[in-house]
Design a protein around this motif. Structure first.
Motif, PDB file in Angstrom:
ATOM      1  N   GLY A  16       0.734  -1.228   0.009  1.00 36.86           N
ATOM      2  CA  GLY A  16      -0.183  -0.104   0.133  1.00 36.86           C
ATOM      3  C   GLY A  16       1.017   1.328  -0.059  1.00 36.86           C
ATOM      4  O   GLY A  16       1.739   1.419  -0.829  1.00 36.86           O
ATOM      5  N   ALA A  17       0.736   2.072   1.077  1.00 37.56           N
ATOM      6  CA  ALA A  17       1.468   3.271   1.032  1.00 37.56           C
ATOM      7  C   ALA A  17       2.556   3.069   1.819  1.00 37.56           C
ATOM      8  O   ALA A  17       3.198   4.495   2.570  1.00 37.56           O
ATOM      9  N   MET A  18       3.076   1.910   2.206  1.00 43.04           N
ATOM     10  CA  MET A  18       4.514   1.824   3.093  1.00 43.04           C
ATOM     11  C   MET A  18       5.318   1.201   1.831  1.00 43.04           C
ATOM     12  O   MET A  18       4.956   0.448   1.180  1.00 43.04           O
ATOM     13  N   ALA A  19       6.690   1.761   2.300  1.00 37.96           N
ATOM     14  CA  ALA A  19       7.671   1.281   1.369  1.00 37.96           C
ATOM     15  C   ALA A  19       8.638   0.635   2.503  1.00 37.96           C
ATOM     16  O   ALA A  19       9.039   1.166   3.420  1.00 37.96           O
ATOM     17  N   ARG A  20       9.622  -0.401   1.697  1.00 33.19           N
ATOM     18  CA  ARG A  20      10.674  -0.551   2.515  1.00 33.19           C
ATOM     19  C   ARG A  20      11.980  -0.915   1.792  1.00 33.19           C
ATOM     20  O   ARG A  20      11.884  -1.922   0.573  1.00 33.19           O
ATOM     21  N   ASP A  21      13.023  -0.527   1.862  1.00 29.98           N
ATOM     22  CA  ASP A  21      14.232  -0.638   1.078  1.00 29.98           C
ATOM     23  C   ASP A  21      15.462  -0.367   1.811  1.00 29.98           C
ATOM     24  O   ASP A  21      15.657   0.240   3.169  1.00 29.98           O
ATOM     25  N   THR A  22      16.664  -0.590   1.319  1.00 29.22           N
ATOM     26  CA  THR A  22      17.861  -0.681   2.227  1.00 29.22           C
ATOM     27  C   THR A  22      18.665   0.871   1.557  1.00 29.22           C
ATOM     28  O   THR A  22      18.291   1.413   0.753  1.00 29.22           O
ATOM     29  N   PHE A  23      19.560   1.429   2.468  1.00 29.43           N
ATOM     30  CA  PHE A  23      20.183   2.442   2.059  1.00 29.43           C
ATOM     31  C   PHE A  23      21.131   2.424   0.899  1.00 29.43           C
ATOM     32  O   PHE A  23      21.327   3.235   0.016  1.00 29.43           O
ATOM     33  N   LYS A  24      21.574   1.167   0.455  1.00 32.56           N
ATOM     34  CA  LYS A  24      22.358   0.554  -0.357  1.00 32.56           C
ATOM     35  C   LYS A  24      21.673   1.065  -1.513  1.00 32.56           C
ATOM     36  O   LYS A  24      22.084   1.600  -2.717  1.00 32.56           O
ATOM     37  N   ASP A  25      20.446   0.684  -1.806  1.00 33.18           N
ATOM     38  CA  ASP A  25      19.711   0.796  -2.693  1.00 33.18           C
ATOM     39  C   ASP A  25      19.138   2.224  -3.233  1.00 33.18           C
ATOM     40  O   ASP A  25      18.662   2.456  -4.332  1.00 33.18           O
ATOM     41  N   LEU A  26      18.910   2.869  -1.879  1.00 27.84           N
ATOM     42  CA  LEU A  26      18.419   4.204  -2.219  1.00 27.84           C
ATOM     43  C   LEU A  26      19.345   5.318  -2.166  1.00 27.84           C
ATOM     44  O   LEU A  26      19.323   6.232  -2.916  1.00 27.84           O
TER      45      LEU A  26
ATOM     46  N   ASP B  10      23.118   4.361  -2.314  1.00 31.10           N
ATOM     47  CA  ASP B  10      24.415   4.176  -3.129  1.00 31.10           C
ATOM     48  C   ASP B  10      24.146   4.354  -4.725  1.00 31.10           C
ATOM     49  O   ASP B  10      24.963   4.314  -5.462  1.00 31.10           O
ATOM     50  N   ARG B  11      22.806   4.282  -5.132  1.00 35.36           N
ATOM     51  CA  ARG B  11      22.533   4.304  -6.733  1.00 35.36           C
ATOM     52  C   ARG B  11      22.673   5.774  -6.867  1.00 35.36           C
ATOM     53  O   ARG B  11      22.159   6.532  -6.167  1.00 35.36           O
ATOM     54  N   PRO B  12      22.676   6.281  -8.220  1.00 34.91           N
ATOM     55  CA  PRO B  12      22.729   7.617  -8.559  1.00 34.91           C
ATOM     56  C   PRO B  12      21.233   8.245  -8.804  1.00 34.91           C
ATOM     57  O   PRO B  12      20.897   8.464  -9.857  1.00 34.91           O
ATOM     58  N   LEU B  13      20.542   8.207  -7.542  1.00 35.55           N
ATOM     59  CA  LEU B  13      19.232   8.962  -7.463  1.00 35.55           C
ATOM     60  C   LEU B  13      19.384  10.253  -7.052  1.00 35.55           C
ATOM     61  O   LEU B  13      20.267  10.707  -6.453  1.00 35.55           O
ATOM     62  N   GLY B  14      18.403  11.060  -7.477  1.00 33.22           N
ATOM     63  CA  GLY B  14      18.309  12.658  -7.567  1.00 33.22           C
ATOM     64  C   GLY B  14      17.155  13.085  -6.547  1.00 33.22           C
ATOM     65  O   GLY B  14      16.049  12.252  -6.347  1.00 33.22           O
ATOM     66  N   PRO B  15      16.873  14.278  -6.761  1.00 33.82           N
ATOM     67  CA  PRO B  15      15.810  14.781  -6.001  1.00 33.82           C
ATOM     68  C   PRO B  15      14.389  14.383  -6.530  1.00 33.82           C
ATOM     69  O   PRO B  15      13.626  14.240  -5.731  1.00 33.82           O
ATOM     70  N   SER B  16      14.356  14.353  -7.897  1.00 34.07           N
ATOM     71  CA  SER B  16      12.931  14.076  -8.305  1.00 34.07           C
ATOM     72  C   SER B  16      12.649  12.572  -8.049  1.00 34.07           C
ATOM     73  O   SER B  16      11.528  12.265  -7.839  1.00 34.07           O
TER      74      SER B  16
ATOM     75  N   GLN C 267      27.228   3.874   9.229  1.00 36.17           N
ATOM     76  CA  GLN C 267      27.795   5.100   9.826  1.00 36.17           C
ATOM     77  C   GLN C 267      28.850   5.650   8.543  1.00 36.17           C
ATOM     78  O   GLN C 267      29.546   4.774   8.164  1.00 36.17           O
ATOM     79  N   LEU C 268      28.479   6.996   8.303  1.00 43.89           N
ATOM     80  CA  LEU C 268      29.117   7.423   6.756  1.00 43.89           C
ATOM     81  C   LEU C 268      30.574   7.986   7.236  1.00 43.89           C
ATOM     82  O   LEU C 268      30.869   8.215   8.236  1.00 43.89           O
ATOM     83  N   THR C 269      31.409   7.714   6.014  1.00 45.03           N
ATOM     84  CA  THR C 269      32.713   8.314   6.193  1.00 45.03           C
ATOM     85  C   THR C 269      32.863   8.977   4.807  1.00 45.03           C
ATOM     86  O   THR C 269      32.164   9.108   4.074  1.00 45.03           O
ATOM     87  N   PRO C 270      33.903   9.996   4.860  1.00 50.90           N
ATOM     88  CA  PRO C 270      33.958  10.891   3.745  1.00 50.90           C
ATOM     89  C   PRO C 270      34.208  10.232   2.478  1.00 50.90           C
ATOM     90  O   PRO C 270      33.801  10.492   1.366  1.00 50.90           O
ATOM     91  N   ASP C 271      34.474   8.946   2.414  1.00 51.24           N
ATOM     92  CA  ASP C 271      34.743   8.124   1.278  1.00 51.24           C
ATOM     93  C   ASP C 271      33.285   7.735   0.743  1.00 51.24           C
ATOM     94  O   ASP C 271      33.132   7.478  -0.530  1.00 51.24           O
ATOM     95  N   ARG C 272      32.403   8.167   1.514  1.00 45.42           N
ATOM     96  CA  ARG C 272      30.878   7.760   1.058  1.00 45.42           C
ATOM     97  C   ARG C 272      30.150   9.169   0.959  1.00 45.42           C
ATOM     98  O   ARG C 272      28.793   9.092   1.186  1.00 45.42           O
ATOM     99  N   ARG C 273      30.837  10.192   0.820  1.00 46.46           N
ATOM    100  CA  ARG C 273      30.158  11.511   0.965  1.00 46.46           C
ATOM    101  C   ARG C 273      29.025  11.745  -0.063  1.00 46.46           C
ATOM    102  O   ARG C 273      28.056  12.264   0.146  1.00 46.46           O
ATOM    103  N   GLU C 274      29.069  11.118  -1.528  1.00 49.11           N
ATOM    104  CA  GLU C 274      27.997  11.200  -2.103  1.00 49.11           C
ATOM    105  C   GLU C 274      26.827  10.525  -1.547  1.00 49.11           C
ATOM    106  O   GLU C 274      25.727  10.953  -1.875  1.00 49.11           O
TER     107      GLU C 274
ATOM    108  N   THR D  64      19.103  14.409   0.888  1.00 50.43           N
ATOM    109  CA  THR D  64      18.105  14.671  -0.058  1.00 50.43           C
ATOM    110  C   THR D  64      16.775  14.020   0.210  1.00 50.43           C
ATOM    111  O   THR D  64      15.809  14.448   0.027  1.00 50.43           O
ATOM    112  N   LEU D  65      16.945  12.533   0.693  1.00 49.61           N
ATOM    113  CA  LEU D  65      16.150  11.784   0.627  1.00 49.61           C
ATOM    114  C   LEU D  65      15.516  12.166   1.969  1.00 49.61           C
ATOM    115  O   LEU D  65      13.952  12.342   1.833  1.00 49.61           O
ATOM    116  N   ILE D  66      16.188  12.529   2.955  1.00 48.41           N
ATOM    117  CA  ILE D  66      15.340  12.947   4.269  1.00 48.41           C
ATOM    118  C   ILE D  66      14.721  14.334   4.123  1.00 48.41           C
ATOM    119  O   ILE D  66      13.506  14.436   4.483  1.00 48.41           O
ATOM    120  N   ASP D  67      15.237  15.170   3.423  1.00 46.75           N
ATOM    121  CA  ASP D  67      14.449  16.292   3.043  1.00 46.75           C
ATOM    122  C   ASP D  67      13.209  16.307   2.324  1.00 46.75           C
ATOM    123  O   ASP D  67      12.059  16.823   2.703  1.00 46.75           O
TER     124      ASP D  67
END
Length: 368
Positions: free
Chosen positions: A260-270, A272-278, A297-304, A311-314
């Protein structure tokens, strides 16, 4: 002796598995009427027979639409019935249409029982009707232009074959595919739904999903994965989950699991993939609750990835969405150092706000 949908509902109340909600009674009665009509109709459909009118049940999330339809599906005495995620059903429809268009005569004959003609809709409708005389869809929502273009003709043919439709949605039929491309070609689907289904709004003020979230932890550490999974299972109930496809300017973004209106996914899929604001805006528009797992826990090598996470949280924050997270660290420690760490403090603040009871209690989601 088989029980009907009203008896199944009362049984859950008697077992203290459900609290009675008077606002659900009209929907329960309407489902009972459809159930009785289905069970009274001839076992073999013949053209000219009195059609059974289905039900289109709509209203805000968390009011119990899926629960009621699941009880109906479990109790209705119809051997050929199918409970499906609408987007999964339409993906199957599109695949079958492709089979008709590209298949040779033998392939068409094998799959559809006929090979004549150029239009796949009639043979496809007969095939679906042979598999299910009752179709139940949860959270019907149309976002894909390819789906929108064929729905009117497909369901006109399905109804002509005697198929009954029972579905739930967050929107009334007139608001489906709102502002979509070539929407005038979609209008016949709205008209046929209104003609062949009773349209009923579930108006309850109580958001049962929200009540569960308000009383639960919504930020989990890795050693609390069982609690994360349990909350997902509790909120989805007996509803079937399936992947969801977001159509964004001709691109397809697949969300791994949805109900329905609930989604479940991983950080890697959402992230680490080249997704954007749209992409994230489309996700936040489509779903009111996101279960996001395996946030590292993120480190500088994963800044992208960190930037995409921001952007997702916004997007979720602006849509006033609900967020359940399984993460390696608390919000303040997710990205403690590196380029963009200072800007990440705003995201951490938003994450604290979104996990608070005040957010759940006072930040009601904007309705479409």
């Amino acid at each position: 002796m088989p029980i009907d949908v009203a008896e199944a509902y009362q049984s859950l109340i008697n077992q203290n598995r459900l609290r009675p909600d008077p606002s659900q009674r009209p929907a329960l009665d309407a489902l009972g009427e459809v159930e009785a009509a289905i069970e009274a109709r001839p076992k073999l459909w013949s053209f000219g027979a009195e059609p059974v009118r289905g039900l289109y049940l709509w209203g805000p999330p968390g009011r119990g639409k899926s629960l009621l339809m699941d009880l109906f599906f479990q109790t209705v005495d119809e051997p050929k019935k199918r409970r499906a995620h609408f987007h999964a059903f339409m993906a199957e429809v599109q695949a079958r249409i492709q089979t008709w268009r590209t298949g040779d005569r033998m392939t068409r004959k094998r799959v559809f029982g006929t090979s004549r003609g150029d239009d796949p809709i009639a043979p496809l409708a007969r095939l679906i009707a042979s598999e299910a005389r009752l179709l139940c869809f949860d959270e019907l929502q149309v976002t894909d232009i390819a789906d929108a273009m064929i729905l009117g003709r497909l369901f006109e043919a399905l109804f002509a074959e005697g198929v009954v439709l029972v579905c739930t949605s967050n929107r009334p039929p007139v608001d489906l595919y709102k502002d979509g491309i070539n929407r005038q070609l979609f209008v016949p689907f709205i008209e046929i739904i209104q003609a062949r289904c009773r349209v009923l709004e579930l108006k309850g003020a109580q958001d049962w999903r929200l009540e569960h979230l308000k009383s639960a932890t919504v930020w989990f550490s890795p050693d609390q994965r069982e609690g994360f999974d349990t909350l997902w299972d509790r909120l989805k109930g007996q509803a079937q989950e399936a992947p969801a496809t977001l159509d964004i300017s001709g691109r397809k973004v697949v969300i791994a699991r949805s109900v329905g209106a609930m989604a479940r996914d991983t950080f890697k899929d959402l992230c680490d993939r080249p997704l954007g604001p749209s992409d994230y805006l489309a996700l936040a528009e489509r779903f009111d609750t996101l279960f996001l797992e395996d946030v590292p826990q993120l480190t500088p090598d994963r800044r992208e990835a960190a930037r995409r996470f921001v952007t997702l949280i916004d997007a979720l924050y602006e849509a006033r969405g609900r967020l359940v997270v399984l993460a390696e660290a608390e919000p303040d420690d997710l990205y403690p150092a590196g380029p963009g760490a200072f800007e990440f403090e705003r995201t951490a603040s938003r994450l604290h706000e979104m996990r608070s009871s005040d957010w759940l209690k006072n930040k009601s989601r904007r309705q479409p």
